[in-house]
Write an enzyme that holds these catalytic residues in place. Sequence first.
Site, short mmCIF file in Angstrom:
data_model
loop_
_atom_site.label_atom_id
_atom_site.label_comp_id
_atom_site.label_asym_id
_atom_site.label_seq_id
_atom_site.Cartn_x
_atom_site.Cartn_y
_atom_site.Cartn_z
N PHE A 1 -16.37 64.73 38.79
CA PHE A 1 -15.89 65.71 38.14
C PHE A 1 -16.70 66.21 36.77
CE2 PHE A 1 -12.34 62.64 39.38
CZ PHE A 1 -11.95 63.32 40.33
N PRO B 1 -14.80 56.29 38.74
CA PRO B 1 -16.36 57.15 38.65
C PRO B 1 -15.93 58.63 38.03
CG PRO B 1 -16.27 55.55 40.60
CD PRO B 1 -14.67 55.90 40.14
N CYS B 2 -17.04 59.06 37.29
CA CYS B 2 -16.85 60.10 36.46
C CYS B 2 -17.67 61.34 37.40
CB CYS B 2 -17.51 60.26 35.09
SG CYS B 2 -16.71 59.09 34.20
N PRO B 3 -18.75 61.08 38.12
CA PRO B 3 -19.71 62.06 38.78
C PRO B 3 -18.81 63.13 39.52
CG PRO B 3 -20.90 60.08 38.65
CD PRO B 3 -19.55 59.86 38.36
#
Length: 452
Positions: A106, A102-104
């Site tokens: 960073f 998951p990206c959120p």
Amino acid sequence: MRKEIAMSAAEHKQTLEVVEICAGAGGQSFGLHRAGFTHRLAIELDVHAAHTLEQNLRRLLKEDGTEAPEDLVRVGDVADPDVWDPDAFEKGEIALLAGGVPCPPFSIAGKQLGSSDERDLFAWAIELCGRMRPKALLLENVRGLSANRFSGYRQAVLDKLHDFGYIAFWKLLNASDFGVPQLRPRFVLVALQPEYAKYFRWPEGRPGDAPTVGEILDDLMRENGWSDEEVDAWVAKANKIAPTIVGGSKKHGGADLGPTRAKKAWAELGVDAMGVANHAPRPDFTPTKGAPGPKLTTKMVARLQGWHGEFADWDFLGLKTSVYRQIGNAFPPPVAKALGEAIRDALLQKGEPIALVETSSTIHDPVYRLLRQQSRPLTAEQIITKLARTGVFMDQPEVERRLNHLSHDFDLQKTERKSGDLAYSLGQFKAFVGQDDHQRHDLFTQYRTKIS
């Protein structure tokens, strides 16, 4: 072309098996398959994305004449031992462990909570690599992970991979350099066992070669009868690559093409970014009041994400909003293929070996490294002095800024000296790496229905 690709996958299936975590709807999967990897297992949280992934992967394996595992795709939290057991694989059995965690945690569009975000699985994926010991590791994430805010986090990742015996490489890749008509920078980590690392070379893109939005969507804009004159005018206006496509999240409603800045960029291309259309413009199409042009369909968004040419054959399952999220959250298949080919060639030890720089000497955060090596707390002044002796020069505001960043991801312990100065020592990494008592479990359960 299709036959050659299938032969390549079949040729390497015995030695180039991949386990993919946080696989989404299959952007990375498709690219890795085209590069010659065969999926042994894929795990995905979202049920709609998992169904899309499984249907398409099984079709690709069938086309290759490869028998798909009965349990090819598993649905659920990848860190849940009830979903799958990483230890069921013998160490070194898998050629590649890959994933788009998951990206959120960073993302600069979010709060950049890092290890405090219940969705953060990056450090856990590194521990997973240590458990499974694949020949290679591939993880991709947003550009935000490359920022100074996460320099200590990156350093901890590199140090851990070094402890596991891997040589690691970081690089920021632009999707547009690989033919994807979109501004989509991705921060990529590749790690390989030493005997393969010396054959690894980053794929070389072709900056400036990506088609414009108008060029890539020309035929799709015409498919429902919009006049040639209107389409030609729209294509001429849509004369740049797209801004980054975002999949959105279950926390923030339905599908649209991004935040305010992105919507402005879309408007300059003649695209209404306030939603996604059900079909291409009809002959009588006129933009709604104040809109700069037509909305895109999910088919158009998929093409902008890289599902075109050799990657056109991919069916997305679910309703419009779900399909849009699947596409928007994906890793562009052409970029995944280029990375897969580079890793494949390294694993097959193709080309001339190159000299490797010892990765344990790569310093992303000198303050982190210094505190990690010290047995006693240091004041900011002592940190400045010790770093200067190694040729690293920082002033007090910079040291304090780095200490503040470290405090978000590590237990930064403070001791007050008699002089009144604070001395700092670095405690445990806060990131989830599989701990039974980590706060991630409660937070994940609390927000489970809103995590995407």
